[in-house]
Design a protein around this motif. Structure first.
Motif, PDB file in Angstrom:
ATOM      1  N   GLU A 120      -6.326  39.563 -41.668  1.00 53.38           N
ATOM      2  CA  GLU A 120      -6.956  38.249 -41.685  1.00 53.38           C
ATOM      3  C   GLU A 120      -6.099  37.216 -42.418  1.00 53.38           C
ATOM      4  O   GLU A 120      -6.072  36.056 -42.022  1.00 53.38           O
ATOM      5  CB  GLU A 120      -8.380  38.317 -42.225  1.00 53.38           C
ATOM      6  CG  GLU A 120      -8.540  38.838 -43.611  1.00 53.38           C
ATOM      7  CD  GLU A 120      -9.998  39.040 -44.015  1.00 53.38           C
ATOM      8  OE1 GLU A 120     -10.921  38.640 -43.282  1.00 53.38           O
ATOM      9  OE2 GLU A 120     -10.212  39.603 -45.089  1.00 53.38           O
ATOM     10  N   ILE A 121      -5.381  37.623 -43.463  1.00 56.65           N
ATOM     11  CA  ILE A 121      -4.477  36.673 -44.125  1.00 56.65           C
ATOM     12  C   ILE A 121      -3.311  36.341 -43.197  1.00 56.65           C
ATOM     13  O   ILE A 121      -2.917  35.180 -43.076  1.00 56.65           O
ATOM     14  CB  ILE A 121      -3.966  37.207 -45.477  1.00 56.65           C
ATOM     15  CG1 ILE A 121      -5.129  37.476 -46.430  1.00 56.65           C
ATOM     16  CG2 ILE A 121      -2.995  36.200 -46.105  1.00 56.65           C
ATOM     17  CD1 ILE A 121      -4.736  38.160 -47.716  1.00 56.65           C
ATOM     18  N   ASN A 122      -2.762  37.357 -42.535  1.00 58.72           N
ATOM     19  CA  ASN A 122      -1.669  37.107 -41.588  1.00 58.72           C
ATOM     20  C   ASN A 122      -2.098  36.153 -40.477  1.00 58.72           C
ATOM     21  O   ASN A 122      -1.329  35.266 -40.079  1.00 58.72           O
ATOM     22  CB  ASN A 122      -1.168  38.428 -40.989  1.00 58.72           C
ATOM     23  CG  ASN A 122      -0.305  39.200 -41.958  1.00 58.72           C
ATOM     24  OD1 ASN A 122       0.480  38.629 -42.707  1.00 58.72           O
ATOM     25  ND2 ASN A 122      -0.454  40.504 -41.953  1.00 58.72           N
ATOM     26  N   GLN A 123      -3.310  36.316 -39.967  1.00 53.95           N
ATOM     27  CA  GLN A 123      -3.806  35.430 -38.915  1.00 53.95           C
ATOM     28  C   GLN A 123      -3.956  34.000 -39.426  1.00 53.95           C
ATOM     29  O   GLN A 123      -3.550  33.042 -38.769  1.00 53.95           O
ATOM     30  CB  GLN A 123      -5.146  35.941 -38.370  1.00 53.95           C
ATOM     31  CG  GLN A 123      -5.688  35.116 -37.235  1.00 53.95           C
ATOM     32  CD  GLN A 123      -4.754  35.099 -36.036  1.00 53.95           C
ATOM     33  OE1 GLN A 123      -4.243  36.126 -35.621  1.00 53.95           O
ATOM     34  NE2 GLN A 123      -4.514  33.928 -35.491  1.00 53.95           N
ATOM     35  N   PHE A 164       0.474  27.725 -40.769  1.00 52.07           N
ATOM     36  CA  PHE A 164       1.882  27.307 -40.773  1.00 52.07           C
ATOM     37  C   PHE A 164       2.479  27.269 -39.371  1.00 52.07           C
ATOM     38  O   PHE A 164       3.683  27.096 -39.206  1.00 52.07           O
ATOM     39  CB  PHE A 164       2.703  28.209 -41.699  1.00 52.07           C
ATOM     40  CG  PHE A 164       2.424  27.952 -43.156  1.00 52.07           C
ATOM     41  CD1 PHE A 164       2.872  26.795 -43.779  1.00 52.07           C
ATOM     42  CD2 PHE A 164       1.687  28.862 -43.904  1.00 52.07           C
ATOM     43  CE1 PHE A 164       2.609  26.557 -45.124  1.00 52.07           C
ATOM     44  CE2 PHE A 164       1.422  28.632 -45.249  1.00 52.07           C
ATOM     45  CZ  PHE A 164       1.875  27.478 -45.852  1.00 52.07           C
ATOM     46  N   GLU A 165       1.600  27.439 -38.378  1.00 49.96           N
ATOM     47  CA  GLU A 165       1.971  27.306 -36.970  1.00 49.96           C
ATOM     48  C   GLU A 165       3.195  28.148 -36.594  1.00 49.96           C
ATOM     49  O   GLU A 165       4.200  27.633 -36.126  1.00 49.96           O
ATOM     50  CB  GLU A 165       2.161  25.830 -36.609  1.00 49.96           C
ATOM     51  CG  GLU A 165       0.900  25.022 -36.826  1.00 49.96           C
ATOM     52  CD  GLU A 165       1.065  23.548 -36.544  1.00 49.96           C
ATOM     53  OE1 GLU A 165       2.205  23.054 -36.397  1.00 49.96           O
ATOM     54  OE2 GLU A 165       0.027  22.870 -36.482  1.00 49.96           O
ATOM     55  N   HIS A 166       3.067  29.445 -36.824  1.00 52.33           N
ATOM     56  CA  HIS A 166       4.110  30.385 -36.420  1.00 52.33           C
ATOM     57  C   HIS A 166       3.449  31.590 -35.764  1.00 52.33           C
ATOM     58  O   HIS A 166       2.223  31.756 -35.827  1.00 52.33           O
ATOM     59  CB  HIS A 166       4.995  30.803 -37.605  1.00 52.33           C
ATOM     60  CG  HIS A 166       4.268  31.524 -38.701  1.00 52.33           C
ATOM     61  ND1 HIS A 166       3.872  32.846 -38.599  1.00 52.33           N
ATOM     62  CD2 HIS A 166       3.865  31.109 -39.925  1.00 52.33           C
ATOM     63  CE1 HIS A 166       3.268  33.217 -39.717  1.00 52.33           C
ATOM     64  NE2 HIS A 166       3.235  32.177 -40.544  1.00 52.33           N
ATOM     65  N   HIS A 203       2.622  41.130 -42.299  1.00 47.03           N
ATOM     66  CA  HIS A 203       3.077  41.272 -43.686  1.00 47.03           C
ATOM     67  C   HIS A 203       2.066  42.071 -44.493  1.00 47.03           C
ATOM     68  O   HIS A 203       0.870  42.052 -44.215  1.00 47.03           O
ATOM     69  CB  HIS A 203       3.248  39.900 -44.349  1.00 47.03           C
ATOM     70  CG  HIS A 203       4.441  39.136 -43.879  1.00 47.03           C
ATOM     71  ND1 HIS A 203       5.732  39.570 -44.030  1.00 47.03           N
ATOM     72  CD2 HIS A 203       4.523  37.953 -43.237  1.00 47.03           C
ATOM     73  CE1 HIS A 203       6.569  38.684 -43.520  1.00 47.03           C
ATOM     74  NE2 HIS A 203       5.857  37.697 -43.017  1.00 47.03           N
ATOM     75  N   ASP A 204       2.546  42.736 -45.515  1.00 42.79           N
ATOM     76  CA  ASP A 204       1.688  43.485 -46.425  1.00 42.79           C
ATOM     77  C   ASP A 204       1.226  42.562 -47.553  1.00 42.79           C
ATOM     78  O   ASP A 204       1.780  42.566 -48.647  1.00 42.79           O
ATOM     79  CB  ASP A 204       2.439  44.694 -46.988  1.00 42.79           C
ATOM     80  CG  ASP A 204       1.608  45.484 -47.993  1.00 42.79           C
ATOM     81  OD1 ASP A 204       0.372  45.282 -48.050  1.00 42.79           O
ATOM     82  OD2 ASP A 204       2.200  46.278 -48.736  1.00 42.79           O
ATOM     83  N   VAL A 250      -6.206  26.660 -44.826  1.00 39.53           N
ATOM     84  CA  VAL A 250      -7.579  26.459 -44.371  1.00 39.53           C
ATOM     85  C   VAL A 250      -7.558  26.546 -42.852  1.00 39.53           C
ATOM     86  O   VAL A 250      -6.732  25.900 -42.196  1.00 39.53           O
ATOM     87  CB  VAL A 250      -8.152  25.103 -44.836  1.00 39.53           C
ATOM     88  CG1 VAL A 250      -9.552  24.892 -44.275  1.00 39.53           C
ATOM     89  CG2 VAL A 250      -8.179  25.022 -46.367  1.00 39.53           C
ATOM     90  N   ALA A 251      -8.455  27.339 -42.297  1.00 38.08           N
ATOM     91  CA  ALA A 251      -8.548  27.501 -40.841  1.00 38.08           C
ATOM     92  C   ALA A 251      -8.814  26.145 -40.182  1.00 38.08           C
ATOM     93  O   ALA A 251      -9.546  25.314 -40.728  1.00 38.08           O
ATOM     94  CB  ALA A 251      -9.660  28.480 -40.495  1.00 38.08           C
TER      95      ALA A 251
END
Length: 132
Positions: free
Chosen positions: A15-18, A24-26, A31-32, A74-75
Motif C-alpha cells: 500500500e505504501i508502494n502504491q 510521485f507519478e512513477h 520496495h521494502d 496523499v492519495a
C-alpha cells in the motif's frame, strides 16, 4: 469521510508502494518500506479512511537534533481536505516529543505554499549535490 491518523501506524509495503507511485507519478516499484522504516525512521504517520491508506509521511533522523520530512503523500482521491497538513502536524509534534531541535524538508517549487503557508516551515539556505 472519516480519516484516522496514527504515528507509527501499521502499513504494508504494497500500500505504501502504491501510494508512492501515485503521489510521485512513477511506475509501481516493490520496495521494502517496512524494513526501511525500521532502520532509518524516527517514525511515520499514516492516514486511513474506510478504503485504506490515503496519506503517509516518513520522518527520518540523525538520532539527535535533526529530523527530516520525506515522502509526504496523499492519495489523489483524498486531496484538498487537510490530510497533508495534519500528517505534517503529527510528524512535527512527535519529532519535538522525541527531543529533536530541527525539522527539515525539501520540496519542489509548486509545493512552497503548502510547506511555508499551511505547515509553518520557513525558507532557509541549503545546499544539494546530485549524486545520480
Amino acid at each position: 469521510m472519516t480519516i484516522t491518523f496514527e504515528w507509527r501506524g501499521a502499513a504494508r509495503n504494497e500500500e505504501i508502494n502504491q501510494l508512492h507511485a501515485e503521489g510521485f507519478e512513477h511506475a509501481y516499484v516493490d520496495h521494502d518500506w517496512t524494513g526501511r522504516l525500521s532502520r532509518f525512521s524516527l517514525g511515520w504517520v499514516t492516514a486511513r479512511d474506510e478504503q485504506g491508506l490515503v496519506g503517509f509521511v516518513n520522518v527520518i533522523w540523525d538520532g539527535q537534533a535533526h529530523a527530516f520530512i520525506e515522502d509526504t503523500l496523499v492519495a489523489h482521491r483524498a486531496r484538498r481536505q487537510g490530510i497533508g497538513k495534519r500528517l505534517l502536524a503529527v510528524a512535527t509534534g512527535k519529532s519535538k516529543e522525541a527531543g529533536c531541535e530541527w525539522l527539515h524538508v525539501d520540496f519542489d517549487d509548486h509545493l512552497k505554499s503548502f510547506y511555508f503557508d499551511a505547515c509553518d516551515f520557513r525558507p532557509t539556505t541549503a545546499g544539494l549535490i546530485q549524486l545520480r
